[in-house]
Enzyme design. Structure first.
Site, PDB file in Angstrom:
ATOM      1  N   CYS A   1       0.863  -1.165   0.000  1.00  0.00           N
ATOM      2  CA  CYS A   1       0.000   0.000   0.000  1.00  0.00           C
ATOM      3  C   CYS A   1       0.906   1.223   0.000  1.00  0.00           C
ATOM      4  O   CYS A   1       2.122   1.116   0.086  1.00  0.00           O
ATOM      5  CB  CYS A   1      -0.847  -0.022   1.250  1.00  0.00           C
ATOM      6  SG  CYS A   1      -1.667  -1.613   1.473  1.00  0.00           S
TER       7      CYS A   1
ATOM      8  N   ASN B   1       1.501  -0.275   5.942  1.00  0.00           N
ATOM      9  CA  ASN B   1       1.871  -0.925   4.691  1.00  0.00           C
ATOM     10  C   ASN B   1       2.683  -2.160   5.039  1.00  0.00           C
ATOM     11  O   ASN B   1       3.691  -2.058   5.734  1.00  0.00           O
ATOM     12  CB  ASN B   1       2.717   0.029   3.822  1.00  0.00           C
ATOM     13  CG  ASN B   1       3.332  -0.680   2.629  1.00  0.00           C
ATOM     14  OD1 ASN B   1       2.758  -1.636   2.107  1.00  0.00           O
ATOM     15  ND2 ASN B   1       4.500  -0.223   2.202  1.00  0.00           N
ATOM     16  N   GLY B   2       2.236  -3.321   4.594  1.00  0.00           N
ATOM     17  CA  GLY B   2       2.971  -4.547   4.894  1.00  0.00           C
ATOM     18  C   GLY B   2       1.998  -5.649   5.264  1.00  0.00           C
ATOM     19  O   GLY B   2       0.810  -5.576   4.942  1.00  0.00           O
TER      20      GLY B   2
ATOM     21  N   HIS C   1       5.146 -31.652 -26.936  1.00  0.00           N
ATOM     22  CA  HIS C   1       5.158 -32.414 -25.676  1.00  0.00           C
ATOM     23  C   HIS C   1       3.916 -32.119 -24.845  1.00  0.00           C
ATOM     24  O   HIS C   1       3.910 -32.344 -23.637  1.00  0.00           O
ATOM     25  CB  HIS C   1       6.435 -32.111 -24.894  1.00  0.00           C
ATOM     26  CG  HIS C   1       7.657 -32.512 -25.655  1.00  0.00           C
ATOM     27  ND1 HIS C   1       8.018 -33.822 -25.841  1.00  0.00           N
ATOM     28  CD2 HIS C   1       8.568 -31.773 -26.333  1.00  0.00           C
ATOM     29  CE1 HIS C   1       9.110 -33.883 -26.581  1.00  0.00           C
ATOM     30  NE2 HIS C   1       9.472 -32.642 -26.900  1.00  0.00           N
TER      31      HIS C   1
ATOM     32  N   LYS D   1       1.681  -1.540  -8.475  1.00  0.00           N
ATOM     33  CA  LYS D   1       2.963  -1.330  -9.150  1.00  0.00           C
ATOM     34  C   LYS D   1       4.151  -1.857  -8.352  1.00  0.00           C
ATOM     35  O   LYS D   1       5.007  -2.520  -8.889  1.00  0.00           O
ATOM     36  CB  LYS D   1       3.123   0.165  -9.449  1.00  0.00           C
ATOM     37  CG  LYS D   1       4.366   0.518 -10.237  1.00  0.00           C
ATOM     38  CD  LYS D   1       4.266   0.085 -11.674  1.00  0.00           C
ATOM     39  CE  LYS D   1       5.505   0.387 -12.482  1.00  0.00           C
ATOM     40  NZ  LYS D   1       5.587  -0.488 -13.661  1.00  0.00           N
TER      41      LYS D   1
ATOM     42  N   ARG E   1       0.916   2.121  -5.864  1.00  0.00           N
ATOM     43  CA  ARG E   1       1.233   1.044  -4.928  1.00  0.00           C
ATOM     44  C   ARG E   1       0.004   0.226  -4.541  1.00  0.00           C
ATOM     45  O   ARG E   1       0.120  -0.792  -3.848  1.00  0.00           O
ATOM     46  CB  ARG E   1       1.868   1.627  -3.665  1.00  0.00           C
ATOM     47  CG  ARG E   1       3.106   2.458  -3.946  1.00  0.00           C
ATOM     48  CD  ARG E   1       3.586   3.108  -2.682  1.00  0.00           C
ATOM     49  NE  ARG E   1       4.140   2.132  -1.778  1.00  0.00           N
ATOM     50  CZ  ARG E   1       5.410   1.765  -1.747  1.00  0.00           C
ATOM     51  NH1 ARG E   1       6.265   2.301  -2.579  1.00  0.00           N
ATOM     52  NH2 ARG E   1       5.826   0.869  -0.890  1.00  0.00           N
TER      53      ARG E   1
ATOM     54  N   GLU F   1       7.138 -13.177 -21.461  1.00  0.00           N
ATOM     55  CA  GLU F   1       6.823 -11.790 -21.106  1.00  0.00           C
ATOM     56  C   GLU F   1       5.582 -11.307 -21.858  1.00  0.00           C
ATOM     57  O   GLU F   1       4.706 -10.651 -21.285  1.00  0.00           O
ATOM     58  CB  GLU F   1       8.046 -10.903 -21.408  1.00  0.00           C
ATOM     59  CG  GLU F   1       7.833  -9.418 -21.283  1.00  0.00           C
ATOM     60  CD  GLU F   1       7.306  -8.973 -19.920  1.00  0.00           C
ATOM     61  OE1 GLU F   1       7.456  -9.713 -18.927  1.00  0.00           O
ATOM     62  OE2 GLU F   1       6.716  -7.886 -19.873  1.00  0.00           O
TER      63      GLU F   1
ATOM     64  N   LYS G   1       2.094  -9.985 -20.204  1.00  0.00           N
ATOM     65  CA  LYS G   1       1.531  -8.663 -20.494  1.00  0.00           C
ATOM     66  C   LYS G   1       0.080  -8.797 -20.948  1.00  0.00           C
ATOM     67  O   LYS G   1      -0.777  -8.058 -20.513  1.00  0.00           O
ATOM     68  CB  LYS G   1       2.387  -8.004 -21.574  1.00  0.00           C
ATOM     69  CG  LYS G   1       2.537  -6.547 -21.457  1.00  0.00           C
ATOM     70  CD  LYS G   1       3.735  -6.020 -20.735  1.00  0.00           C
ATOM     71  CE  LYS G   1       3.889  -6.439 -19.316  1.00  0.00           C
ATOM     72  NZ  LYS G   1       5.119  -6.023 -18.719  1.00  0.00           N
TER      73      LYS G   1
ATOM     74  N   TRP H   1      -3.831  -1.850  -1.231  1.00  0.00           N
ATOM     75  CA  TRP H   1      -3.876  -3.035  -2.082  1.00  0.00           C
ATOM     76  C   TRP H   1      -4.210  -4.177  -1.138  1.00  0.00           C
ATOM     77  O   TRP H   1      -3.394  -4.551  -0.285  1.00  0.00           O
ATOM     78  CB  TRP H   1      -2.524  -3.255  -2.752  1.00  0.00           C
ATOM     79  CG  TRP H   1      -2.508  -4.446  -3.666  1.00  0.00           C
ATOM     80  CD1 TRP H   1      -2.997  -4.514  -4.938  1.00  0.00           C
ATOM     81  CD2 TRP H   1      -1.976  -5.739  -3.377  1.00  0.00           C
ATOM     82  NE1 TRP H   1      -2.807  -5.773  -5.448  1.00  0.00           N
ATOM     83  CE2 TRP H   1      -2.188  -6.548  -4.517  1.00  0.00           C
ATOM     84  CE3 TRP H   1      -1.362  -6.308  -2.265  1.00  0.00           C
ATOM     85  CZ2 TRP H   1      -1.794  -7.873  -4.572  1.00  0.00           C
ATOM     86  CZ3 TRP H   1      -0.959  -7.637  -2.324  1.00  0.00           C
ATOM     87  CH2 TRP H   1      -1.172  -8.403  -3.475  1.00  0.00           C
TER      88      TRP H   1
ATOM     89  N   GLU I   1      -2.177  -9.852 -18.042  1.00  0.00           N
ATOM     90  CA  GLU I   1      -2.205  -8.833 -16.983  1.00  0.00           C
ATOM     91  C   GLU I   1      -3.174  -7.684 -17.302  1.00  0.00           C
ATOM     92  O   GLU I   1      -3.893  -7.222 -16.430  1.00  0.00           O
ATOM     93  CB  GLU I   1      -0.773  -8.290 -16.860  1.00  0.00           C
ATOM     94  CG  GLU I   1      -0.548  -7.283 -15.799  1.00  0.00           C
ATOM     95  CD  GLU I   1       0.903  -6.813 -15.775  1.00  0.00           C
ATOM     96  OE1 GLU I   1       1.650  -7.057 -16.746  1.00  0.00           O
ATOM     97  OE2 GLU I   1       1.281  -6.180 -14.790  1.00  0.00           O
TER      98      GLU I   1
HETATM   99  C1  F6R Z   1       4.409  -6.966 -15.106  1.00  0.00           C
HETATM  100  C2  F6R Z   1       5.058  -6.293 -13.992  1.00  0.00           C
HETATM  101  C3  F6R Z   1       5.431  -7.100 -12.807  1.00  0.00           C
HETATM  102  C4  F6R Z   1       6.767  -6.598 -12.222  1.00  0.00           C
HETATM  103  C5  F6R Z   1       7.079  -7.335 -10.926  1.00  0.00           C
HETATM  104  C6  F6R Z   1       8.433  -6.962 -10.367  1.00  0.00           C
HETATM  105  O1  F6R Z   1       4.097  -6.061 -16.137  1.00  0.00           O
HETATM  106  O2  F6R Z   1       5.262  -5.103 -14.020  1.00  0.00           O
HETATM  107  O3  F6R Z   1       5.483  -8.456 -13.095  1.00  0.00           O
HETATM  108  O4  F6R Z   1       7.768  -6.807 -13.174  1.00  0.00           O
HETATM  109  O5  F6R Z   1       6.097  -7.062  -9.973  1.00  0.00           O
HETATM  110  O6  F6R Z   1       8.508  -5.604 -10.096  1.00  0.00           O
HETATM  111  P1  F6R Z   1       9.908  -4.882  -9.921  1.00  0.00           P
HETATM  112  O7  F6R Z   1      10.594  -4.903 -11.229  1.00  0.00           O
HETATM  113  O8  F6R Z   1       9.555  -3.482  -9.477  1.00  0.00           O
HETATM  114  O9  F6R Z   1      10.653  -5.638  -8.866  1.00  0.00           O
END
Ligand code: F6R
Length: 612
Positions: free
Chosen positions: A2, A100-101, A508, A607, A27, A485, A489, A75, A492
């Site tokens: 958070c 936060n935590g 397989h 984020k 966050r 990746e 994306k 969050w 997500e």
């Molecule tokens: C996906 C994404 C997440 C971050 C992950 C690690 O688009 O953004 O999978 O890559 O939460 O975050 P960082 O790089 O800040 O440690």
């Protein structure tokens, strides 16, 4: 994970708190709230389900005012995103807290509190903190002591801020496992989960260290050790100038779209002063790097999410080009197993935010395991990861506001490629090989621009994918992590289930999924594996799958009714993962846009993942 913000001063702090929350919303954004000590010396609060804008609307209808206050954007971990579970939590009129935590032993504490008559209102782990503090206040302890005593009962990770009528002109804050920074203003002081949120208010900062408890007043800051709260600690005051990064989407409708398009300039910044002519400059990773890298015999990369995928790409580079063994691991796994560390191993942590709880925990564990040194590849210079690592490569991507990471991926890959070249050099590799890659890096921005120019075609294809429930991404070699990746994306931000597979693995198992309803997206640069990949594509074709191929120059893929071919720029083989990732980001973006999802703040995510 958070965001928390607090302020104490002589003016009404509500506008400051709201503005700070807007800067911390990345966050977590499922609920928000604030509390101030009002003119009658009582904590009053407003909370809401949803984003900070909903909180602003509520406060417009029922304004609050006070010179000491705390605020939170959530969050959800324990308990649904609802007003009842939103912070701040209070215990009567005695205390208000924002946290936060995660409090791991909250169930035990909750049972204990309920047995002694406490009235707990929420389903959160955090509310117990307010009640534990209130209990200590009732025992006539000072506010600082009450918070310290309460914290001694807590297990887990927490950054806490506390406001109480007992000391109406101060905040008590604690840092254990979650970030917290204090900003010192002129006759006022502020607290936040991230320094950036305070940049418009002051340029003087104290970054609290693990186990610090502090009393924050408008005329001073006193820091103590939670372990012995009578012992005052001096911490350095940092001067950090600059403005809070403007959350401006410019001509774009979302931050993600803007950040995808910022990649050419971001790549230039990631390389700036780091390459010259035909060489990588040695101090890229700090002055100690030359000595450290010459001792490295293997590399161990740890990260999460997209950053982990960058690590997987780097493994191909480090083993193929530098000839060193490289392991890559998800941070949440590394931290809970007994890793065998090869002699002379370099620990590399990759993180855009530098605050990802699992990655930080992994870094801290790595110190006991005999690594040669730790290297952080990170985008936030003031982050915990940067401060706690021996060496740093700053991505220079610029602030990334979209939850889905885009430009940070390109920049961290640049850093990992430079690391590969320096490791190769320290092993005596020919300068010609290095020169060839460095020359290619000089035109990385143009290559990315060329890939971005495919956007109109991608937009058309995206519109055809929105009714699909699944998608498969295929690649071979370093393009396999690119496929992982791309799948991440897409799922997500568009909520379409997607998987990334090494193309050779299709037969397989996953080939069983292929029929005309399964789009298969193929990453096909011209490289040594292209013929192998082409046979895998034929396996899909034979089963009626719909193919979208991002095809390198001089490859044999030809567009047909069941195969869309997107011609990619001619690029150096080592740079292909960086370039091919870009149109795949656009594909996810346009699918999500057509579906109408919340692209910058996808459901259930945040984020910076500062909880494990
Ligand atoms: C996906 C994404 C997440 C971050 C992950 C690690 O688009 O953004 O999978 O890559 O939460 O975050 P960082 O790089 O800040 O440690």
């Amino acid at each position: 994970m958070c965001g928390i913000i607090g302020a104490v001063g002589t003016r009404d702090v509500v506008p400051i708190l709201l503005d700070g929350l807007r800067g911390l919303e990345y966050r977590g954004y499922d609920s928000a709230g604030l509390a101030v000590i009002d003119s009658t010396q009582r904590p009053v609060r407003e909370r809401t389900r949803g984003k900070v804008t909903s909180l602003v609307e509520k406060l417009n209808a029922r304004p609050l005012c006070g010179t000491t206050g705390i605020a939170h954007t959530r969050w959800a971990t324990h308990g649904a995103p609802s007003e009842r579970n939103a912070h701040p939590h209070v215990c009567g009129a005695k205390v208000a807290i924002a946290h936060n935590g995660i409090i791991e032993n909250y169930e035990t504490l909750r049972r204990e509190l309920l047995a002694t008559g406490a009235m707990l209102e929420s389903e959160t782990d955090s509310e117990v903190i307010a009640h534990l503090i209130a209990r200590e206040i009732d025992a006539d302890r000072s506010l600082l002591d009450s918070v310290a005593q309460a914290c001694h009962r807590l297990e887990g990770a927490f950054a806490i801020e506390v406001a109480s009528p007992k000391v109406p002109d101060a905040l008590i804050v604690v840092r254990v496992g979650s970030p917290l920074v204090v900003g010192i203003g002129d006759g006022e002081a502020f607290v936040a989960s991230a320094l950036d949120a305070l940049l418009d208010l002051t340029d003087q900062f104290v970054v609290l260290e693990e186990g610090d408890i502090a009393e924050v007043r408008c005329d001073g800051l006193r820091i103590f050790s939670l372990a012995s709260p009578k012992r005052e600690i001096k911490r350095e005051v940092l001067k950090v100038e600059g403005k809070r990064h403007l959350k401006d989407k410019g001509e774009f409708d979302t931050f993600m779209h803007k950040e995808i398009h910022e990649q050419p300039e971001a790549a230039v910044r990631a390389l700036e002063s780091r390459i010259s002519g035909t060489r990588v400059l040695q101090p890229v990773f700090g002055v100690a790097a030359e000595r450290v890298l010459s001792r490295v015999r293997s590399v161990h990369i740890v990260a999460a999410g997209s950053s982990y995928h960058c690590g997987l790409i780097a493994k191909y580079w480090i083993e193929d080009v530098a000839g060193l063994p490289c392991q890559v691991e998800v941070a949440s796994e590394f931290r809970y197993r007994k890793a065998v560390v090869l002699p002379g191993s370099l620990f590399v942590a990759i993180s855009q935010s530098g605050e990802t709880a699992d990655t930080l925990a992994a870094l801290r564990i790595s110190r006991r395991l005999g690594f040669v040194a730790s290297l952080a590849i990170c985008n936030v210079p003031t982050s915990t990861l940067v401060r706690e690592s021996n060496m740093t490569y700053l991505m220079q991507a610029g602030p990334e506001f979209s939850v889905a990471s885009t430009k940070a991926i390109s920049c961290s890959l640049v850093g990992l490629l430079l690391l590969t070249l320096l490791l190769g050099r320290s092993r005596g590799h020919s300068p010609d090989a290095e020169a060839e890659v460095v020359e290619a890096l000089h035109s990385l921005d143009d290559d990315i621009r060329e890939a971005l120019a495919l956007e109109p075609q991608i937009e058309t294809l995206a519109a055809q994918l929105i009714h699909r429930n699944h998608a498969l991404f295929l690649g071979r070699g370093p393009q396999y992590p690119v496929a992982l990746e791309a799948a991440l994306k897409l799922k997500e931000i568009s909520y379409i289930h997607a998987e990334g597979y090494p193309a050779g693995e299709l037969k397989h198992g996953p080939l069983a999924l292929i029929d005309e309803s399964m789009p298969v997206i193929v990453i096909a640069p011209k490289d040594d594996l292209i013929e192998k990949l082409a046979s895998n594509v034929r396996e899909v074709e034979a089963r009626g799958g719909e193919l979208i191929v991002f095809a390198g120059q001089d490859t044999s893929f030809a567009a047909r009714s069941d195969m869309h071919v997107l011609p990619m720029p001619r690029v150096h083989e080592l740079l292909a993962p960086i370039i091919y990732n870009v149109p795949l980001q656009l594909l996810a973006y346009h699918v999500a846009r057509c579906k109408g999802t919340d692209i910058d703040q996808p459901r259930n995510l945040a984020k910076a993942v500062t909880v494990e």
